[in-house]
Design a protein around this motif. Structure first.
Motif, PDB file in Angstrom:
ATOM      1  N   TYR A  49       0.840  -1.207   0.000  1.00 22.38           N
ATOM      2  CA  TYR A  49       0.000   0.000   0.000  1.00 22.38           C
ATOM      3  C   TYR A  49       0.870   1.251   0.000  1.00 22.38           C
ATOM      4  CZ  TYR A  49      -4.308  -2.621   0.989  1.00 22.38           C
ATOM      5  OH  TYR A  49      -5.387  -3.446   0.920  1.00 22.38           O
ATOM      6  N   GLU A  50       1.848   1.273   0.922  1.00 27.40           N
ATOM      7  CA  GLU A  50       2.698   2.462   1.042  1.00 27.40           C
ATOM      8  C   GLU A  50       3.534   2.648  -0.227  1.00 27.40           C
ATOM      9  OE1 GLU A  50       4.966   1.957   4.561  1.00 27.40           O
ATOM     10  OE2 GLU A  50       3.247   2.194   5.921  1.00 27.40           O
ATOM     11  N   THR A  51       4.062   1.533  -0.735  1.00 22.01           N
ATOM     12  CA  THR A  51       4.870   1.621  -1.965  1.00 22.01           C
ATOM     13  C   THR A  51       4.035   2.120  -3.136  1.00 22.01           C
ATOM     14  OG1 THR A  51       6.266  -0.207  -1.199  1.00 22.01           O
ATOM     15  CG2 THR A  51       6.316   0.312  -3.556  1.00 22.01           C
ATOM     16  N   THR A  52       2.801   1.574  -3.257  1.00 24.67           N
ATOM     17  CA  THR A  52       1.923   1.975  -4.359  1.00 24.67           C
ATOM     18  C   THR A  52       1.534   3.441  -4.246  1.00 24.67           C
ATOM     19  OG1 THR A  52       1.041  -0.283  -4.483  1.00 24.67           O
ATOM     20  CG2 THR A  52      -0.242   1.456  -5.541  1.00 24.67           C
ATOM     21  N   LEU A  53       1.185   3.877  -3.025  1.00 25.10           N
ATOM     22  CA  LEU A  53       0.825   5.295  -2.823  1.00 25.10           C
ATOM     23  C   LEU A  53       1.996   6.210  -3.172  1.00 25.10           C
ATOM     24  CD1 LEU A  53      -1.191   5.038   0.521  1.00 25.10           C
ATOM     25  CD2 LEU A  53      -2.097   5.740  -1.690  1.00 25.10           C
ATOM     26  N   THR A  54       3.190   5.833  -2.672  1.00 21.64           N
ATOM     27  CA  THR A  54       4.371   6.659  -2.944  1.00 21.64           C
ATOM     28  C   THR A  54       4.684   6.683  -4.439  1.00 21.64           C
ATOM     29  OG1 THR A  54       5.272   6.057  -0.770  1.00 21.64           O
ATOM     30  CG2 THR A  54       6.808   6.982  -2.377  1.00 21.64           C
ATOM     31  N   LEU A  55       4.584   5.519  -5.078  1.00 22.33           N
ATOM     32  CA  LEU A  55       4.862   5.438  -6.511  1.00 22.33           C
ATOM     33  C   LEU A  55       3.848   6.233  -7.316  1.00 22.33           C
ATOM     34  CD1 LEU A  55       6.595   4.199  -8.746  1.00 22.33           C
ATOM     35  CD2 LEU A  55       5.087   2.205  -8.722  1.00 22.33           C
ATOM     36  N   ASN A  56       2.580   6.119  -6.941  1.00 21.50           N
ATOM     37  CA  ASN A  56       1.540   6.873  -7.655  1.00 21.50           C
ATOM     38  C   ASN A  56       1.731   8.375  -7.489  1.00 21.50           C
ATOM     39  OD1 ASN A  56       0.397   4.536  -8.554  1.00 21.50           O
ATOM     40  ND2 ASN A  56      -1.280   4.503  -7.096  1.00 21.50           N
ATOM     41  N   LEU A  57       2.104   8.798  -6.277  1.00 20.44           N
ATOM     42  CA  LEU A  57       2.375  10.225  -6.062  1.00 20.44           C
ATOM     43  C   LEU A  57       3.573  10.669  -6.897  1.00 20.44           C
ATOM     44  CD1 LEU A  57       2.002  12.935  -4.660  1.00 20.44           C
ATOM     45  CD2 LEU A  57       3.369  12.057  -2.745  1.00 20.44           C
ATOM     46  N   SER A  58       4.626   9.850  -6.906  1.00 19.08           N
ATOM     47  CA  SER A  58       5.811  10.190  -7.691  1.00 19.08           C
ATOM     48  C   SER A  58       5.472  10.300  -9.177  1.00 19.08           C
ATOM     49  CB  SER A  58       6.892   9.125  -7.470  1.00 19.08           C
ATOM     50  OG  SER A  58       8.001   9.355  -8.297  1.00 19.08           O
ATOM     51  N   THR A  59       4.647   9.343  -9.655  1.00 19.19           N
ATOM     52  CA  THR A  59       4.243   9.373 -11.066  1.00 19.19           C
ATOM     53  C   THR A  59       3.387  10.599 -11.364  1.00 19.19           C
ATOM     54  OG1 THR A  59       4.263   6.959 -11.089  1.00 19.19           O
ATOM     55  CG2 THR A  59       3.101   8.060 -12.884  1.00 19.19           C
ATOM     56  N   ALA A  60       2.449  10.901 -10.467  1.00 18.29           N
ATOM     57  CA  ALA A  60       1.594  12.073 -10.655  1.00 18.29           C
ATOM     58  C   ALA A  60       2.421  13.358 -10.659  1.00 18.29           C
ATOM     59  CB  ALA A  60       0.526  12.125  -9.561  1.00 18.29           C
ATOM     60  N   SER A  61       3.442  13.413  -9.778  1.00 20.89           N
ATOM     61  CA  SER A  61       4.295  14.614  -9.727  1.00 20.89           C
ATOM     62  C   SER A  61       5.090  14.788 -11.016  1.00 20.89           C
ATOM     63  CB  SER A  61       5.251  14.516  -8.530  1.00 20.89           C
ATOM     64  OG  SER A  61       4.528  14.456  -7.311  1.00 20.89           O
ATOM     65  N   LYS A  62       5.612  13.660 -11.509  1.00 25.11           N
ATOM     66  CA  LYS A  62       6.367  13.731 -12.773  1.00 25.11           C
ATOM     67  C   LYS A  62       5.463  14.157 -13.924  1.00 25.11           C
ATOM     68  CE  LYS A  62       9.790  10.238 -11.467  1.00 25.11           C
ATOM     69  NZ  LYS A  62      10.329   8.879 -11.727  1.00 25.11           N
ATOM     70  N   MET A  63       4.251  13.622 -13.955  1.00 22.97           N
ATOM     71  CA  MET A  63       3.318  14.009 -15.007  1.00 22.97           C
ATOM     72  C   MET A  63       2.906  15.470 -14.869  1.00 22.97           C
ATOM     73  SD  MET A  63       0.830  10.725 -15.418  1.00 22.97           S
ATOM     74  CE  MET A  63       1.413   9.224 -16.207  1.00 22.97           C
ATOM     75  N   SER A  64       2.791  15.905 -13.617  1.00 25.72           N
ATOM     76  CA  SER A  64       2.447  17.320 -13.388  1.00 25.72           C
ATOM     77  C   SER A  64       3.545  18.232 -13.940  1.00 25.72           C
ATOM     78  CB  SER A  64       2.255  17.561 -11.886  1.00 25.72           C
ATOM     79  OG  SER A  64       2.100  18.929 -11.615  1.00 25.72           O
ATOM     80  N   GLN A  65       4.802  17.830 -13.675  1.00 27.51           N
ATOM     81  CA  GLN A  65       5.910  18.619 -14.206  1.00 27.51           C
ATOM     82  C   GLN A  65       5.930  18.573 -15.735  1.00 27.51           C
ATOM     83  OE1 GLN A  65       9.388  16.959 -12.344  1.00 27.51           O
ATOM     84  NE2 GLN A  65       8.732  17.561 -10.277  1.00 27.51           N
ATOM     85  N   ILE A 254     -15.484   1.902  -5.287  1.00 22.09           N
ATOM     86  CA  ILE A 254     -14.240   1.171  -5.523  1.00 22.09           C
ATOM     87  C   ILE A 254     -13.134   1.807  -4.690  1.00 22.09           C
ATOM     88  CG2 ILE A 254     -12.536   0.464  -7.235  1.00 22.09           C
ATOM     89  CD1 ILE A 254     -14.720   0.654  -9.346  1.00 22.09           C
ATOM     90  N   SER A 255     -12.437   1.000  -3.889  1.00 22.20           N
ATOM     91  CA  SER A 255     -11.334   1.496  -3.066  1.00 22.20           C
ATOM     92  C   SER A 255     -10.111   1.704  -3.933  1.00 22.20           C
ATOM     93  CB  SER A 255     -11.027   0.509  -1.936  1.00 22.20           C
ATOM     94  OG  SER A 255     -12.136   0.374  -1.063  1.00 22.20           O
ATOM     95  N   LEU A 256      -9.483   2.878  -3.779  1.00 22.22           N
ATOM     96  CA  LEU A 256      -8.345   3.246  -4.614  1.00 22.22           C
ATOM     97  C   LEU A 256      -7.187   3.722  -3.764  1.00 22.22           C
ATOM     98  CD1 LEU A 256     -10.231   5.399  -7.304  1.00 22.22           C
ATOM     99  CD2 LEU A 256      -9.637   2.972  -7.475  1.00 22.22           C
ATOM    100  N   LEU A 257      -5.983   3.438  -4.242  1.00 19.89           N
ATOM    101  CA  LEU A 257      -4.756   4.006  -3.682  1.00 19.89           C
ATOM    102  C   LEU A 257      -4.295   5.060  -4.677  1.00 19.89           C
ATOM    103  CD1 LEU A 257      -3.037   0.648  -2.660  1.00 19.89           C
ATOM    104  CD2 LEU A 257      -4.070   2.284  -1.102  1.00 19.89           C
ATOM    105  N   ALA A 258      -4.457   6.328  -4.314  1.00 17.72           N
ATOM    106  CA  ALA A 258      -4.281   7.406  -5.290  1.00 17.72           C
ATOM    107  C   ALA A 258      -3.205   8.387  -4.860  1.00 17.72           C
ATOM    108  CB  ALA A 258      -5.601   8.141  -5.496  1.00 17.72           C
ATOM    109  N   GLY A 259      -2.395   8.807  -5.864  1.00 19.79           N
ATOM    110  CA  GLY A 259      -1.474   9.912  -5.699  1.00 19.79           C
ATOM    111  C   GLY A 259      -1.920  11.049  -6.619  1.00 19.79           C
ATOM    112  N   TYR A 260      -1.932  12.261  -6.135  1.00 20.53           N
ATOM    113  CA  TYR A 260      -2.443  13.373  -6.940  1.00 20.53           C
ATOM    114  C   TYR A 260      -1.467  14.551  -6.866  1.00 20.53           C
ATOM    115  CZ  TYR A 260      -4.138  14.751  -2.296  1.00 20.53           C
ATOM    116  OH  TYR A 260      -4.226  15.059  -0.964  1.00 20.53           O
ATOM    117  N   SER A 261      -1.415  15.309  -7.966  1.00 19.84           N
ATOM    118  CA  SER A 261      -0.475  16.433  -8.042  1.00 19.84           C
ATOM    119  C   SER A 261      -1.117  17.605  -8.790  1.00 19.84           C
ATOM    120  CB  SER A 261       0.813  15.981  -8.748  1.00 19.84           C
ATOM    121  OG  SER A 261       1.747  17.038  -8.801  1.00 19.84           O
ATOM    122  N   TYR A 262      -0.925  18.790  -8.273  1.00 14.93           N
ATOM    123  CA  TYR A 262      -1.479  20.029  -8.837  1.00 14.93           C
ATOM    124  C   TYR A 262      -0.529  20.592  -9.892  1.00 14.93           C
ATOM    125  CZ  TYR A 262      -3.237  24.836  -8.923  1.00 14.93           C
ATOM    126  OH  TYR A 262      -3.730  26.058  -9.290  1.00 14.93           O
TER     127      TYR A 262
END
Length: 537
Positions: A49-65, A254-262
């Motif tokens: 869970y923690e790895t997936t959340l961190t990875l999703n946040l990292s991916t969202a941040s990269k996509m945001s950039q 549906i339960s989701l593990l989500a990372g989000y970036s502005y």
């Protein structure tokens, strides 16, 4: 013995020690394995869970950039086009086509003058130059006279859901001359799905969507969802407030593990998410792999446990079998090897010593029960047991019944103690005369019985005479002659019944006494007697 018999009767309902040890170890191993699996499952779940959340946040941040850089490039492209238009003061259709096709940023580009009229547009098939702008986004961009990004809207001319981006046009004197704007068709191939669609998220089991500043879906792998307003989602509300992060959320049940970036440049938001069910499926695969890898060690452990349990329980099983059989059949003295386990070795030796002691006492009691205490000869019980056994085996043998003549007179004259010495003297003479395989018993009082296996009546007569003569001629403590009378019978030539055989020999004995004593007679069988004996018995 009664208790031992009860234990023996109920032992079938009991669990053996080896089975108990195997069962306890098996339960312990299974419980331990279950606990380890549970702990491993929970730990891996939390870690995943923690790895997936961190990875999703990292991916969202990269996509945001990436998106931030993209929109800066898109604005820069429009600014350069605006500067070029201000210099040449012309709306060249070929130039617009060049901008649109070289960058692939926009699905369409148009130039609007200071009166709100479309001067040129690419591709030209969308609308004709000279028309007045009519959409709210174009009018707002026209009136604002500054860089502008619209909310998603449906274009009346193209019937497409689009996002409109524009840059104002000013001439060299700073006078407002209109704007240049580009449109992104959200539901067709565009720069967004060109970038995000090739990000490879499906390989990791994750997905993403892009939302606008008003909470509308601008990009989603499912094209049908584009344009849907999801501003009610908690995670979208965080984005609309300009926040980034990760969370465990629930969307449409549906339960989701989500990372989000502005995205600061356009105030959009990117959400990268993984479904909880996908994570659990991965966990289940890992648990199955652990079980598969644990199967062989578990089997080997159980085999080792069974072997060890049988080795540990072996002395106890042997002792239990021995104790259980006590009283049921004749036991020999036990000898037990040393056991590697201290407790088992001490207990085994102690029990063996105790059982051997019991067996010795039992043998002594058995011997005492089968032996005449005065003479040391076997007693009547032993005699009857031997006769019954030999008759069952159909072994031919002769029986000699002998009695001391006038023994009552000896007791009355010298006393019973002296009479006992006479009995002991006779028993020694008999034992010295007969063969090792013959049996001599004191039947009762002064009467003795000798069994001679595989001996006919003539040979038995010779043995009886040697006994009689030895007794008559031997010296004794009373210093006067003591004689005996003897009767002989044979099995099976004279009878096939043990009781009848003894009666025949006994009758021959009393006939010898009545004939003058100190003599040996062989039994005579008469048909009348046999008929009378069988009828009475």
């Amino acid at each position: 013995m009664y208790i031992l018999r009860k234990i023996t009767e109920k032992k079938k309902n009991k669990i053996s020690l080896a089975t108990l040890l195997i069962g306890l170890v098996s339960i312990s191993v299974l419980l331990t394995l279950s606990i380890l699996l549970f702990v491993s499952y929970e730990y891996k779940k939390q870690s995943l869970y923690e790895t997936t959340l961190t990875l999703n946040l990292s991916t969202a941040s990269k996509m945001s950039q990436t998106m931030d850089s993209l929109f800066i490039s898109m604005r820069s492209s429009l600014k350069n086009a605006a500067a070029f238009y201000s210099v040449v003061n012309a709306a060249d259709a070929d130039y617009l086509d060049l901008i649109r096709k070289s960058s692939n940023y926009f699905n369409s580009i148009m130039i609007v003058d200071e009166s709100g009229v479309i001067r040129n547009i690419s591709p030209s098939s969308i609308r004709a130059p000279g028309e007045k702008i009519v959409t709210d986004a174009a009018i707002e961009a026209f009136k604002g006279k500054k860089p502008y990004i619209s909310k998603p809207f449906m274009s009346p001319s193209t019937k497409q859901l689009i996002v409109f981006i524009s840059e104002p046009l000013y001439d060299e004197k700073g006078i407002y001359r209109g704007f240049i704007g580009g449109s992104i068709y959200l539901q067709k191939d565009n720069v967004l799905n060109m970038i995000f669609g090739n990000y490879g998220l499906n390989e990791s089991g994750s997905s993403l969507y892009v939302v606008g500043s008003d909470g509308s879906l601008l990009y989603d792998p499912n094209i049908i969802q584009i344009g849907k307003n999801i501003s009610s989602y908690p995670i979208v509300q965080q984005l609309m407030q300009g926040k980034s992060g990760y969370t465990l959320t629930k969307t449409d049940g549906i339960s989701l593990l989500a990372g989000y970036s502005y995205v600061p440049e356009n105030k959009w938001g990117i959400v990268v998410y993984s479904e909880m069910s996908t994570i659990k499926a991965q966990l289940n695969i890992q648990i199955r792999q652990i079980l598969l890898y644990s199967l062989l060690p578990f089997i080997l452990l159980m085999l080792a446990t069974i072997w060890f349990a049988h080795r540990l329980a072996r002395p106890f099983v042997m002792l239990a079998n021995i104790v259980g059989n006590m009283g049921n059949k004749e036991q020999k003295l036990l000898t037990m090897d040393q056991h590697w386990n201290r407790e088992a070795d001490v207990l085994t030796k102690t029990v063996v010593l105790a059982l051997n002691g019991i067996q010795l006492k039992t043998d002594q009691l058995t011997q005492a029960a089968m032996t005449d205490a005065l003479t040391g000869l076997s007693n009547r019980r032993s005699l009857e047991k031997t006769m019954k056994q030999w008759i069952e085996e159909q072994k031919n043998y002769s029986i000699i019944v002998l009695d001391i003549d006038r023994f009552k007179l000896v007791n009355d004259t010298y006393g019973h103690q002296e009479g006992d010495r006479v009995l002991q003297h006779l028993s020694k003479i008999v034992m010295a005369t007969i063969r090792p395989g013959d049996l001599c018993s004191r039947y009762g009082g002064e009467e003795f019985v000798v069994l001679l296996p595989y001996t006919n009546v003539q040979d038995a007569y010779e043995v009886a005479e040697r006994i009689r003569e030895s007794m008559e001629n031997s010296e004794n403590h009373l210093k006067h002659r003591i004689t005996i009378s003897l009767g002989i019978a044979h099995f099976p030539s004279q009878t096939r019944n043990a009781d009848e055989l003894f009666v025949l020999a006994d009758q021959a004995l009393y006939k010898a006494k009545n004939s003058g004593r100190n003599r040996t007679l062989i039994a005579e069988v008469k048909n009348e007697y046999l008929y009378s004996f069988n009828r009475n018995n």
